[in-house]
Design a protein around this motif. Structure first.
Motif, PDB file in Angstrom:
ATOM      1  N   GLY A  19     -41.169 -28.543  72.214  1.00  9.06           N
ATOM      2  CA  GLY A  19     -42.237 -29.265  71.372  1.00  9.06           C
ATOM      3  C   GLY A  19     -43.476 -28.599  71.888  1.00  9.06           C
ATOM      4  O   GLY A  19     -44.443 -29.084  71.308  1.00  9.06           O
ATOM      5  N   ASP A  20     -43.476 -27.522  72.616  1.00  2.83           N
ATOM      6  CA  ASP A  20     -44.925 -27.184  73.072  1.00  2.83           C
ATOM      7  C   ASP A  20     -44.792 -25.608  73.065  1.00  2.83           C
ATOM      8  O   ASP A  20     -43.810 -25.083  73.394  1.00  2.83           O
ATOM      9  CB  ASP A  20     -45.467 -27.923  74.310  1.00  2.83           C
ATOM     10  CG  ASP A  20     -46.842 -27.650  74.514  1.00  2.83           C
ATOM     11  OD1 ASP A  20     -47.555 -27.132  73.755  1.00  2.83           O
ATOM     12  OD2 ASP A  20     -47.504 -28.632  75.191  1.00  2.83           O
ATOM     13  N   HIS A  21     -46.058 -24.992  73.241  1.00  2.46           N
ATOM     14  CA  HIS A  21     -46.107 -23.533  73.814  1.00  2.46           C
ATOM     15  C   HIS A  21     -45.425 -23.446  75.245  1.00  2.46           C
ATOM     16  O   HIS A  21     -45.687 -24.516  76.108  1.00  2.46           O
ATOM     17  CB  HIS A  21     -47.478 -23.082  73.492  1.00  2.46           C
ATOM     18  CG  HIS A  21     -48.080 -23.012  72.403  1.00  2.46           C
ATOM     19  ND1 HIS A  21     -47.595 -22.573  71.263  1.00  2.46           N
ATOM     20  CD2 HIS A  21     -49.200 -23.806  71.864  1.00  2.46           C
ATOM     21  CE1 HIS A  21     -48.315 -22.642  69.957  1.00  2.46           C
ATOM     22  NE2 HIS A  21     -49.176 -23.451  70.441  1.00  2.46           N
ATOM     23  N   PRO A  22     -45.082 -22.490  75.495  1.00 11.16           N
ATOM     24  CA  PRO A  22     -44.607 -21.245  74.753  1.00 11.16           C
ATOM     25  C   PRO A  22     -43.262 -21.381  74.041  1.00 11.16           C
ATOM     26  O   PRO A  22     -42.745 -22.487  74.328  1.00 11.16           O
ATOM     27  CB  PRO A  22     -44.649 -20.151  75.935  1.00 11.16           C
ATOM     28  CG  PRO A  22     -44.197 -20.748  77.047  1.00 11.16           C
ATOM     29  CD  PRO A  22     -44.758 -22.410  77.220  1.00 11.16           C
ATOM     30  N   PHE A  23     -42.791 -20.682  73.299  1.00 18.27           N
ATOM     31  CA  PHE A  23     -41.488 -20.665  72.651  1.00 18.27           C
ATOM     32  C   PHE A  23     -41.373 -21.926  71.634  1.00 18.27           C
ATOM     33  O   PHE A  23     -40.308 -22.712  71.764  1.00 18.27           O
ATOM     34  CB  PHE A  23     -40.422 -20.700  73.676  1.00 18.27           C
ATOM     35  CG  PHE A  23     -40.255 -19.451  74.383  1.00 18.27           C
ATOM     36  CD1 PHE A  23     -39.839 -17.997  73.714  1.00 18.27           C
ATOM     37  CD2 PHE A  23     -40.874 -19.119  75.776  1.00 18.27           C
ATOM     38  CE1 PHE A  23     -39.795 -16.870  74.386  1.00 18.27           C
ATOM     39  CE2 PHE A  23     -40.809 -17.941  76.471  1.00 18.27           C
ATOM     40  CZ  PHE A  23     -40.156 -16.989  75.721  1.00 18.27           C
ATOM     41  N   LEU A  24     -42.418 -22.385  71.340  1.00 11.88           N
ATOM     42  CA  LEU A  24     -42.560 -23.481  70.391  1.00 11.88           C
ATOM     43  C   LEU A  24     -41.580 -23.526  69.408  1.00 11.88           C
ATOM     44  O   LEU A  24     -41.515 -22.734  68.564  1.00 11.88           O
ATOM     45  CB  LEU A  24     -44.040 -23.651  69.791  1.00 11.88           C
ATOM     46  CG  LEU A  24     -44.202 -24.884  68.877  1.00 11.88           C
ATOM     47  CD1 LEU A  24     -44.187 -26.146  69.432  1.00 11.88           C
ATOM     48  CD2 LEU A  24     -45.632 -24.601  68.167  1.00 11.88           C
ATOM     49  N   ARG A  64     -49.112 -20.707  65.335  1.00 11.18           N
ATOM     50  CA  ARG A  64     -48.757 -21.756  65.141  1.00 11.18           C
ATOM     51  C   ARG A  64     -49.276 -22.820  66.062  1.00 11.18           C
ATOM     52  O   ARG A  64     -49.621 -22.528  67.383  1.00 11.18           O
ATOM     53  CB  ARG A  64     -47.129 -22.191  65.247  1.00 11.18           C
ATOM     54  CG  ARG A  64     -46.337 -21.620  64.257  1.00 11.18           C
ATOM     55  CD  ARG A  64     -44.943 -21.706  64.336  1.00 11.18           C
ATOM     56  NE  ARG A  64     -44.559 -20.976  65.733  1.00 11.18           N
ATOM     57  CZ  ARG A  64     -43.340 -21.241  66.322  1.00 11.18           C
ATOM     58  NH1 ARG A  64     -42.541 -22.031  65.744  1.00 11.18           N
ATOM     59  NH2 ARG A  64     -43.248 -20.763  67.537  1.00 11.18           N
ATOM     60  N   ASN A  78     -49.566 -26.765  68.541  1.00 11.52           N
ATOM     61  CA  ASN A  78     -48.507 -27.602  69.011  1.00 11.52           C
ATOM     62  C   ASN A  78     -49.162 -29.116  68.599  1.00 11.52           C
ATOM     63  O   ASN A  78     -49.948 -28.966  67.788  1.00 11.52           O
ATOM     64  CB  ASN A  78     -48.615 -27.398  70.753  1.00 11.52           C
ATOM     65  CG  ASN A  78     -49.858 -27.674  71.234  1.00 11.52           C
ATOM     66  OD1 ASN A  78     -50.806 -28.038  70.680  1.00 11.52           O
ATOM     67  ND2 ASN A  78     -49.982 -27.326  72.669  1.00 11.52           N
ATOM     68  N   LYS A  79     -48.749 -30.030  69.346  1.00 16.12           N
ATOM     69  CA  LYS A  79     -49.436 -31.325  69.041  1.00 16.12           C
ATOM     70  C   LYS A  79     -50.593 -31.697  69.133  1.00 16.12           C
ATOM     71  O   LYS A  79     -51.312 -32.553  68.512  1.00 16.12           O
ATOM     72  CB  LYS A  79     -48.229 -32.380  69.703  1.00 16.12           C
ATOM     73  CG  LYS A  79     -46.979 -32.412  69.103  1.00 16.12           C
ATOM     74  CD  LYS A  79     -46.007 -33.214  69.861  1.00 16.12           C
ATOM     75  CE  LYS A  79     -44.572 -33.174  69.591  1.00 16.12           C
ATOM     76  NZ  LYS A  79     -43.555 -33.345  70.554  1.00 16.12           N
ATOM     77  N   GLU A  95     -50.952 -20.847  70.870  1.00 13.31           N
ATOM     78  CA  GLU A  95     -49.995 -20.543  72.116  1.00 13.31           C
ATOM     79  C   GLU A  95     -51.178 -19.809  72.918  1.00 13.31           C
ATOM     80  O   GLU A  95     -50.978 -19.755  74.323  1.00 13.31           O
ATOM     81  CB  GLU A  95     -48.927 -19.495  71.836  1.00 13.31           C
ATOM     82  CG  GLU A  95     -48.232 -18.889  73.003  1.00 13.31           C
ATOM     83  CD  GLU A  95     -46.902 -18.205  72.620  1.00 13.31           C
ATOM     84  OE1 GLU A  95     -46.625 -18.157  71.566  1.00 13.31           O
ATOM     85  OE2 GLU A  95     -46.095 -18.097  73.633  1.00 13.31           O
ATOM     86  N   PHE A 141     -53.256 -21.954  74.399  1.00 16.95           N
ATOM     87  CA  PHE A 141     -52.536 -22.843  75.492  1.00 16.95           C
ATOM     88  C   PHE A 141     -52.285 -22.111  76.920  1.00 16.95           C
ATOM     89  O   PHE A 141     -52.401 -22.711  77.806  1.00 16.95           O
ATOM     90  CB  PHE A 141     -51.195 -23.355  75.031  1.00 16.95           C
ATOM     91  CG  PHE A 141     -50.202 -23.941  75.788  1.00 16.95           C
ATOM     92  CD1 PHE A 141     -50.391 -25.290  76.105  1.00 16.95           C
ATOM     93  CD2 PHE A 141     -49.207 -23.243  76.577  1.00 16.95           C
ATOM     94  CE1 PHE A 141     -49.444 -26.140  76.797  1.00 16.95           C
ATOM     95  CE2 PHE A 141     -48.438 -23.936  77.504  1.00 16.95           C
ATOM     96  CZ  PHE A 141     -48.410 -25.269  77.759  1.00 16.95           C
ATOM     97  N   LEU A 142     -51.819 -20.958  76.880  1.00 20.11           N
ATOM     98  CA  LEU A 142     -51.550 -20.282  77.883  1.00 20.11           C
ATOM     99  C   LEU A 142     -52.795 -19.765  78.784  1.00 20.11           C
ATOM    100  O   LEU A 142     -52.877 -19.798  79.764  1.00 20.11           O
ATOM    101  CB  LEU A 142     -50.834 -18.901  77.628  1.00 20.11           C
ATOM    102  CG  LEU A 142     -49.460 -18.790  77.244  1.00 20.11           C
ATOM    103  CD1 LEU A 142     -49.034 -17.553  76.749  1.00 20.11           C
ATOM    104  CD2 LEU A 142     -48.671 -19.748  78.036  1.00 20.11           C
TER     105      LEU A 142
END
Lengths: 302, 302
Positions: free
Chosen positions: A63-68, B5, B7-8, B13, B16-17
DNA sequence: ATAATAGTGTCTTTCAGACAGTATAGT
DNA sequence: ACTATACTGTCTGAAAGACACTATTAT
């Protein structure tokens, strides 16, 4: 016992340990990844035919990064106050709500870039659960867990002779599917023999919908499951208390991906089971005797 | 490919990273421990007799707390920029100065209190080296490394029948010795079968001069070595380029701890070797043909 | 000649693979 | 009666274990 000996710096053990600080160095994170297998029954297609069995693996939708949006093995970080095995048991309990279970450490994956977030080393565990015990409380967790049918086959094989030996390249196809999703991966296993030195390398060629390097971990797990099926009694962890020999054979067949001859199969597992006086009922054919595991089976392996 | 894309939390991504910080949580340290085995020749005791062979393991004398003065497996911390395998290879190179080598991951040890300094998780590797290639440059390192003769035997076996199954307790004695020191440990392996659930537990009962939980790691390694000897070709990693079948048999015998029948042994390994036209000389008996490993040996296992 | 190892032949037992046969319920 | 599974018996060939025999060298 209090050791009063001094090291080269003239420090006692007690003082040394008190001053030791592991946080001086950068450290990787450590996780456990769980391969949770079960075998489930399909519906009867015909009042006579036995229901088909399939090998299933539990995966979690990210449900989250990575590989969402992709699917990964259940797992999580190892806490500082729990052993690796305890961490694996905790994850297992969170996902399946079962305590007494077969669990076995498989392998530790430590490539540098295997997780884009950080340096994460992961120990994989395999566990086998009886689907009957499971169906009571399945994936009640909020997270997006689902069982996938596992198919794993040799797809292509190539042997090249070299001067000092040979190179054996095998391409395996892994398929994971359910009503909701269809995942797949190709894993290349390269065995290089040069002189007396043999080397085995595994590469993920193509991973569709499977997060991280988990396709490889699953491949490793399926191979271990298959090989252990042949020389141990692990299959019984997938069985209910009572079962017929036909059902047991189905479990072997679905995991090994081959058909077995009934007479030979029975000979092989004869010592591992004990017959009961009960029989199946309401089958469109001759009823079969129910068996249970023989807990006094002498297992030489492990 | 740039994944746009969200996330919530509405983060891409990439973002995020960039924001991910693994250092927020406490993490264990990770080390590799190396089991480096070789087989060496003793002096000839008699102009006729073949020199005896012994299985040897490389250990390091600890120069600091904890376990000051005791012997431990070579190993060290995994760096952030190297894979687990690379860390193992690096340690191996440091100790033996050999590159092309057989190496295999064994198991990852993760009990909480296994190292008194800190929470340390350790992955053990086993490697096999040819003593002939080794003797050129052995333990030139400053540290206190030494080869120990390995002896590992079943000492006591006890079976207790219970209502739901049985308990099998086996006590193994591990001895490590050389001119300088005599180390030993007793390892208890308890297999509990209750219904269909089997559990295996290993406990170090008594560890004399062996640091940390390394007695247990060594026990695990010797068992793996023994079992792999029977169905793979790993033994050849312990052999020089050319060898006699008698020498090869000696290696099998010293590792397995049993005597083998010559005719049967030869049948078993027949496909793994190729004969040469050379013979041994100056033996007090019939000279023997020299063989080399057959690099086209079809190995089904692994 | 002798002591040690090198090397081969073969009998037996065990086990895996293949296949053919009989048995028995539900519709 | 038919169909699908349950269950058993036995032939075969391969592999493992045991043992006996011959061959060849340095001393």
């Amino acid at each position: 016992m209090t050791d009063t000996r001094l090291n080269k710096q003239g420090v006692t053990e007690q003082a040394f340990l008190a001053a030791y600080d592991a946080r001086k160095y950068e450290r990787p994170s450590v996780t456990v990844d769980m391969l949770i297998f079960t075998v489930t029954q399909e519906k009867k297609k015909n009042y006579r035919k036995l229901p088909e069995k399939t090998l299933r693996l539990l995966l979690i939708k990210r449900g989250d990064h990575p590989f969402l949006g992709q699917w990964s093995l259940p797992g999580g970080f190892v806490h500082m106050d729990e052993s690796l095995d305890d961490a694996a048991l905790r994850e297992l309990k969170e996902e399946t709500n079962i305590d007494t279970i077969y669990m076995e450490q498989l392998y530790t994956w430590g490539a540098v870039g295997r997780d884009p977030r950080a340096r994460i080393i992961s120990t994989s565990y395999m566990s086998l659960v009886d689907s009957a015990a499971l169906n009571v409380k399945a994936s009640d967790d909020a997270d997006d867990a689902a069982w996938f049918t596992v198919s794993y086959k040799l797809y292509q094989e190539q042997k090249t002779l070299t001067e000092q030996g040979h190179i054996l390249e095998r391409l395996f196809k892994l398929n994971l599917s359910n009503e909701e999703a269809e995942l797949s991966a190709m894993i290349k296993v390269i065995k290089t023999v040069s002189g007396k030195i043999a080397k085995i390398e595994r590469i993920i060629i193509d991973s569709q919908g499977i997060a991280f390097d988990h396709a490889q971990i699953i491949q490793y797990g399926v191979e271990r499951l298959r090989s252990k099926l042949e020389y141990t009694d692990i299959a019984f962890n997938l069985m209910p208390e009572l079962f017929t020999l036909g059902e047991l054979q189905q479990v072997y067949e679905v995991i090994l991906g081959t058909e077995l001859l009934k007479a030979n199969f029975r000979r092989k597992i004869a010592g591992m089971v004990v017959e009961t006086n009960e029989y199946t009922k309401a089958a469109g054919h001759r009823p079969s005797k129910l068996f249970r595991f023989n807990p006094n089976w002498e297992n030489t392996a492990e």
